[in-house]
Design a protein around this motif. Structure first.
Motif, short mmCIF file in Angstrom:
data_model
loop_
_atom_site.label_atom_id
_atom_site.label_comp_id
_atom_site.label_asym_id
_atom_site.label_seq_id
_atom_site.Cartn_x
_atom_site.Cartn_y
_atom_site.Cartn_z
N GLN A 111 62.35 17.09 58.29
CA GLN A 111 62.63 18.30 57.53
C GLN A 111 63.99 18.21 56.86
O GLN A 111 64.96 17.73 57.46
N PHE A 112 64.05 18.69 55.62
CA PHE A 112 65.30 18.78 54.88
C PHE A 112 65.55 20.26 54.60
O PHE A 112 64.97 20.83 53.67
N PRO A 113 66.37 20.93 55.42
CA PRO A 113 66.55 22.37 55.27
C PRO A 113 67.33 22.72 54.01
O PRO A 113 68.21 21.98 53.56
N SER A 114 66.97 23.85 53.41
CA SER A 114 67.66 24.35 52.23
C SER A 114 68.20 25.74 52.52
O SER A 114 67.75 26.42 53.44
N LYS A 115 69.16 26.15 51.72
CA LYS A 115 69.71 27.50 51.84
C LYS A 115 68.95 28.40 50.86
O LYS A 115 69.24 28.41 49.67
N GLY A 116 67.96 29.09 51.37
CA GLY A 116 67.10 29.86 50.48
C GLY A 116 66.11 28.93 49.80
O GLY A 116 65.81 27.83 50.28
N ARG A 117 65.57 29.35 48.67
CA ARG A 117 64.60 28.52 47.95
C ARG A 117 65.28 27.21 47.52
O ARG A 117 66.41 27.23 47.01
N PRO A 118 64.63 26.08 47.71
CA PRO A 118 65.28 24.79 47.43
C PRO A 118 65.75 24.68 45.98
O PRO A 118 65.00 24.98 45.04
N GLY A 119 66.99 24.26 45.82
CA GLY A 119 67.54 24.07 44.49
C GLY A 119 67.48 22.61 44.07
O GLY A 119 67.06 21.73 44.82
N PHE A 120 67.95 22.36 42.85
CA PHE A 120 67.90 21.01 42.29
C PHE A 120 68.67 20.01 43.17
O PHE A 120 68.17 18.92 43.47
N GLY A 121 69.86 20.41 43.60
CA GLY A 121 70.65 19.50 44.41
C GLY A 121 70.01 19.19 45.74
O GLY A 121 70.02 18.04 46.21
N GLU A 122 69.42 20.19 46.37
CA GLU A 122 68.80 19.99 47.68
C GLU A 122 67.53 19.14 47.57
O GLU A 122 67.29 18.26 48.41
N ILE A 123 66.74 19.39 46.55
CA ILE A 123 65.55 18.58 46.35
C ILE A 123 65.94 17.14 46.02
O ILE A 123 65.35 16.18 46.53
N SER A 124 66.96 16.98 45.17
CA SER A 124 67.41 15.64 44.81
C SER A 124 67.91 14.87 46.03
O SER A 124 67.60 13.68 46.21
#
Length: 408
Positions: A111-124
Motif C-alpha cells: 500500500q502507498f498511502p496518500s493524504k486525501g485523494r491521491p495527487g500527481f506527486g503521490e501517484i508518481s
C-alpha cells in the motif's frame, strides 16, 4: 514520452489548480488520441490454447490500483474484490489510496498511502517505487491524474466507471484511458454517448461479483403475514444528494400511515442532520445507525431494501440484497437491475409521488407468497452471475495485452 506533456506540467505550476489540470489534461488528450485502439484479447485467458503461456505472462504483470478513498462504498469494494482476485492468480498488485477501512483486512497487500485523494506527486512516487506495467484507476479524476503520471513514464492506464453521473462536466478530460470498465450498460452508454469515448475502449463488467451470495435464500419473513408486527425496511449509502435519504424518510413516513413499519439507514454523511429533523417532523420511524460492516446480517434481518437514489451506476446495495434473497424497491434512477418480470412491482418512475411509492410497497409486501417467490428468483439470479473468473477475465486479458506492447 514527448516533451510536450512534461513541459505543460511544469508550466501549469503557476496556474490555479483547475486551470493547471485543464492545461495538462488538454495536452494529454492530444497524445492519447493518437494511440492505436486495437481490439483487446477479451477472454483470452479462458481459451485453452493459451493457458500455459498465460501463466508466464501473469507472473510478469504488475498492476497499481488508484482509489479515491478507502471507505466501504461500492466502488472501493469492487476495486478490492478485483485486487484480491488478481493476487490469488499471482499478479503482483499494489494500491495507492488514503488509509481507511477497506484496506484494514488486506493482509500483506503493498500500500502507498496518500493524504486525501491521491495527487500527481503521490501517484508518481508510487509508480516509481512499484514500477507497474499497468495503472488501474477507480474514479475519473484519479484516471486523469494517473493517466498523466503514467504517460510520462510510458505506462498504460485503464479505469473503472462506477456510476451514471448527473452532469457532463469536464467532458474533454473524462474517460480518456486505454480501457474503460463500465459496471452496467447504463454507465457504458453514458461514457460513449455523453462523454464521447470510443465504444471500442469500453467493456461492461458488472460488479455483482463483489458481493457474497448466500448459500441458500432466506425464507419468507414472518412479519409479512402478521398485521401488528412492523415491516422492516432498510436504506444503505452515504447520506448525500445522490442517495436522497430525505425521500427515503418521506416514503417511510407515508408507508407507516398504511401499516406499521420500522426503518434503518446505514451510512453517514452531510444529510444526516436534515434527515433526522425531517423524520422527527413527519413522525417517520427511522433509526440512523451510522456505519456498519455487517451488511449481510443487516439484510437478513429486514423485509426489503428501499433505494431512492437520484443517480447510480449498478448499485452494490441492490446486488447485496439480491445475494441475500431480499427484494428491492427503487426509483428508476437507482439503476437497480431488477429481473424484467419483477420491474413493474418494485421499480417506480422518478416522478412517482412519495404517497404512491409507499402504496406500491404496501400493496406488494402484503402478498407474502409473491414476495417469497420473488426473493427466490432474485437470489437465484445473483448466484448465477457471481462468477469472478468470468467477470474479470476481460480485464486480465487487457492487462496482458497492454503490458505486452511496451512503452506508450
Amino acid at each position: 514520452m514527448r516533451g510536450t506533456t512534461a513541459s505543460a506540467w511544469r508550466d501549469s505550476e503557476a496556474l490555479p489548480a483547475d486551470a493547471a489540470l485543464s492545461a495538462v489534461g488538454a495536452c494529454l488528450l492530444r497524445e492519447l488520441d493518437s494511440v492505436d485502439e486495437e481490439s483487446s484479447m477479451v477472454n483470452r485467458l479462458m481459451t485453452s490454447d493459451v493457458q500455459d503461456d498465460a501463466r508466464g505472462e501473469i507472473s510478469r504483470l504488475r498492476v497499481l490500483h488508484v482509489l479515491d478513498s478507502s471507505g466501504l462504498g461500492g466502488a472501493q469494494r469492487v476495486a478490492m474484490t478485483l485486487v484480491e482476485w488478481l493476487r490469488d492468480l499471482g499478479v503482483d498488485t499494489a494500491v495507492v489510496a488514503p488509509d481507511g477501512a477497506i484496506l484494514d483486512g488486506a493482509g500483506d497487500l503493498r500500500q502507498f498511502p496518500s493524504k486525501g485523494r491521491p495527487g500527481f506527486g503521490e501517484i508518481s512516487a508510487a509508480i516509481d517505487a512499484f514500477r507497474p506495467t499497468v495503472l488501474h484507476a477507480h474514479q475519473r479524476r484519479e484516471a486523469l491524474v494517473a493517466g498523466i503520471a503514467g504517460r510520462m513514464r510510458g505506462i498504460p492506464t485503464v479505469e473503472h466507471a462506477h456510476t451514471v453521473l448527473p452532469g457532463h462536466r469536464h467532458r474533454g478530460l473524462s474517460f480518456r484511458s486505454r480501457r474503460i470498465y463500465a459496471v452496467s450498460p447504463d454507465v457504458a452508454r453514458m461514457v460513449v454517448d455523453d462523454y464521447r469515448a470510443s465504444a471500442e475502449r469500453v467493456r461492461v463488467i458488472p460488479n455483482i461479483g463483489a458481493v457474497p451470495v448466500a448459500t441458500e435464500a432466506p425464507g419468507p419473513s414472518y412479519r409479512l403475514v402478521l398485521p401488528d408486527v412492523p415491516w422492516e425496511i432498510l436504506g444503505i449509502g452515504r447520506m448525500t444528494e445522490q442517495k436522497n435519504p430525505l425521500r427515503f424518510v418521506s416514503v417511510v413516513a407515508r408507508l407507516n400511515r398504511i401499516r406499521p413499519v420500522h426503518a434503518r439507514w446505514i451510512g453517514e454523511g452531510p444529510l444526516l442532520s436534515p434527515a433526522r429533523r425531517l423524520a422527527a417532523v413527519l413522525g417517520a420511524p427511522v433509526d440512523f445507525v451510522g456505519r456498519s460492516v455487517q451488511i449481510a446480517e443487516e439484510l437478513d434481518g429486514v423485509d426489503a431494501l428501499l433505494m431512492t437514489s437520484e443517480w447510480e451506476g449498478l448499485p452494490l446495495a441492490a446486488l447485496e440484497a439480491y445475494a441475500r434473497g431480499r427484494v428491492v424497491f427503487a426509483t428508476e434512477s437507482s439503476r437497480v437491475p431488477a429481473p424484467e418480470a419483477l420491474r413493474a412491482r418494485y421499480i417506480v418512475d422518478d416522478g412517482t409521488t412519495d404517497e404512491d411509492f409507499a402504496r406500491r410497497i404496501a400493496d406488494t409486501l402484503s402478498v407474502a407468497d409473491g414476495v417469497a417467490s420473488d426473493s427466490v428468483a432474485v437470489h437465484a439470479d445473483a448466484a448465477r452471475r457471481a462468477d469472478l473468473d468470468g467477470l474479470f477475465a476481460p480485464i486480465l486479458a487487457d492487462y496482458r495485452d497492454l503490458s505486452s506492447r511496451g512503452r506508450v
